[in-house]
Each structure stands twice: as C-alpha cells, then as structure tokens.
Write an enzyme that holds these catalytic residues in place. Structure first.
Site, PDB file in Angstrom:
ATOM      1  CG  ASP A 101      25.763 -16.105 -48.555  1.00 46.79           C
ATOM      2  OD1 ASP A 101      26.253 -17.088 -48.336  1.00 46.79           O
ATOM      3  OD2 ASP A 101      25.998 -14.920 -48.158  1.00 46.79           O
ATOM      4  CE  LYS A 129      25.387 -20.192 -48.537  1.00 44.13           C
ATOM      5  NZ  LYS A 129      26.684 -19.625 -48.469  1.00 44.13           N
TER       6      LYS A 129
HETATM    7  P1  IMP Z   1      23.701 -12.973 -52.095  1.00 43.09           P
HETATM    8  O1  IMP Z   1      23.558 -11.680 -52.906  1.00 43.09           O
HETATM    9  O2  IMP Z   1      24.654 -12.893 -50.947  1.00 43.09           O
HETATM   10  O3  IMP Z   1      22.537 -13.674 -51.696  1.00 43.09           O
HETATM   11  O4  IMP Z   1      24.509 -13.909 -53.170  1.00 43.09           O
HETATM   12  C1  IMP Z   1      23.796 -14.862 -53.962  1.00 43.09           C
HETATM   13  C2  IMP Z   1      24.785 -15.266 -55.051  1.00 43.09           C
HETATM   14  O5  IMP Z   1      26.242 -15.642 -54.430  1.00 43.09           O
HETATM   15  C3  IMP Z   1      24.528 -16.756 -55.582  1.00 43.09           C
HETATM   16  O6  IMP Z   1      23.702 -16.452 -56.725  1.00 43.09           O
HETATM   17  C4  IMP Z   1      25.902 -17.549 -55.717  1.00 43.09           C
HETATM   18  O7  IMP Z   1      26.016 -17.097 -57.190  1.00 43.09           O
HETATM   19  C5  IMP Z   1      26.666 -16.827 -54.865  1.00 43.09           C
HETATM   20  N1  IMP Z   1      26.909 -17.616 -53.691  1.00 43.09           N
HETATM   21  C6  IMP Z   1      26.325 -17.421 -52.515  1.00 43.09           C
HETATM   22  N2  IMP Z   1      26.682 -18.337 -51.482  1.00 43.09           N
HETATM   23  C7  IMP Z   1      27.396 -19.421 -52.183  1.00 43.09           C
HETATM   24  C8  IMP Z   1      28.100 -20.511 -51.883  1.00 43.09           C
HETATM   25  O8  IMP Z   1      27.842 -21.026 -50.812  1.00 43.09           O
HETATM   26  N3  IMP Z   1      28.417 -21.171 -53.112  1.00 43.09           N
HETATM   27  C9  IMP Z   1      28.749 -20.845 -54.312  1.00 43.09           C
HETATM   28  N4  IMP Z   1      28.013 -19.491 -54.493  1.00 43.09           N
HETATM   29  C10 IMP Z   1      27.483 -18.779 -53.768  1.00 43.09           C
END
Ligand code: IMP
Ligand code: MG
Length: 173
Positions: A101, A129
């Site tokens: 994300d 994403k």
């Molecule tokens: P980032 O550090 O923002 O890339 O977050 C990644 C982590 O957030 C992933 O390992 C997921 O556990 C959680 N996450 C991010 N987006 C989603 C989503 O759409 N649904 C569920 N969990 C998410």
C-alpha cells in the site's frame, strides 16, 4: 459497511499458479528461503509455495510477523514482532506479502534481510496499489495491480475479521 467481490477464488488460484510457474523459472538452481509475512499473506503463501516447483533441497519456508496497521490506517511505524529462525545468509530471500500500500512495511522488511546477510531479496506481492505508494518501492512479482481501495478476504483483514473469506472483496463505507 458493505463489500463487493474484486477477485473470485478461481481467479486467485489461477494467478497464484502463474506466479508460481514464473518464480520457478526465475529461481531454478538457487537456494531460496520463502518468508511469509503474517498474518495477511498466510493463504497466498500456502498456495504459492505449493505452486513453486524447485528441488526440495533448494527451498525452505519461514515466517515473520510485522505490525503497522490500526483499522484502515498505517501507523508508519513498522515493528517486527516475530523474526525468522531459518538461516538465510547468502541465500535468495523471497518475501511473500499480501498487499503493498504505502510501502513502509516492505521497505523495512527488505532492509532487515539485506542487513542480516541475504544474498538477494525479492518480493512477491498478491496485490499492489501503485497509486498509494509513499515510499519508493517496486515489488518483483505482482499478482494484481489495483486502485487505492481497502480490500479484505483470502488472509486480508479489517480489524482481524474477513481473513477466512475465500475471495477478495473491496470494503466500502
Ligand atoms: P504499507 O506499509 O502501507 O505498504 O502496508 C502494508 C500492510 O498493510 C500490509 O501488510 C497489510 O497488512 C496492510 N494493508 C494495506 N492495505 C490493506 C488492505 O487493503 N487490506 C488489508 N490490509 C491492508
Ligand atoms: Mg500484512
């Protein structure tokens, strides 16, 4: 809160098998440690590891738990709550993650393996994403590229529920 199907269980299975074939071709002849990022990647990991057809002596599986989310929001502070125990020094580490994300999590996890002696670190993510990235990061293997919507099912949760749903849904509201 309502939900709408984004990817059916048949489409998930088909895409994971394709990813497994590609990873098999790319990593043939190398020593690989596959790392499941708990808890969200558990179903993806379980299916992907069985779709990768490398010699048994060349693959090990392990688990790591990382914490950064509260509800739908990242805290930006990434904490490793369970470290892997299998030795990955000098090997290829293939991190298996549910979704990238903002990418704070993967940046931190990749750095962890490089710092601890992995020869190479690759990331296989089921959902990316790209429009949500805040940290520069490109996964090596991507199942599906999606918009910034919040998704649940097939291991992915919202406050610990929906993980057991066999398909992936978009959570609205
Ligand atoms: P980032 O550090 O923002 O890339 O977050 C990644 C982590 O957030 C992933 O390992 C997921 O556990 C959680 N996450 C991010 N987006 C989603 C989503 O759409 N649904 C569920 N969990 C998410
Ligand atoms: Mg996760």
């Amino acid at each position: 809160m309502s939900e709408q199907t984004l990817v059916s269980k048949e489409k998930l299975a088909e895409r994971v098998r394709e990813m497994g074939r590609q990873i098999t071709d790319d990593l043939m002849g190398q020593q690989v440690v596959m790392i499941c990022i708990l808890k969200g990647a558990v179903h993806f990991f379980s299916d992907l590891t069985r779709a990768i057809d490398l010699p048994v002596n060349d693959v090990m599986d392990d688990f790591m738990q990382v914490w950064s989310y509260a509800g739908k929001n990242t805290t930006k502070v990434v904490t490793i709550t369970k470290e892997p125990t299998v030795s990955f020094k000098g090997k290829v580490v293939l991190i298996v993650e549910d979704v990238t994300d903002r990418c704070y999590t993967m940046r931190e996890v990749v750095d962890y393996f490089l710092k601890h002696g992995a020869a190479k670190v690759l990331v296989a993510v089921l959902f990316d994403k790209p429009s949500a990235h805040e940290v520069e990061f490109t996964p090596d293997y991507i199942g599906f590229s999606i918009g910034p919507e919040f998704i649940v099912g097939y291991g992915l949760d919202y406050n610990e529920i929906y993980r057991n749903v066999p398909e992936v849904r978009v959570l609205q509201g």
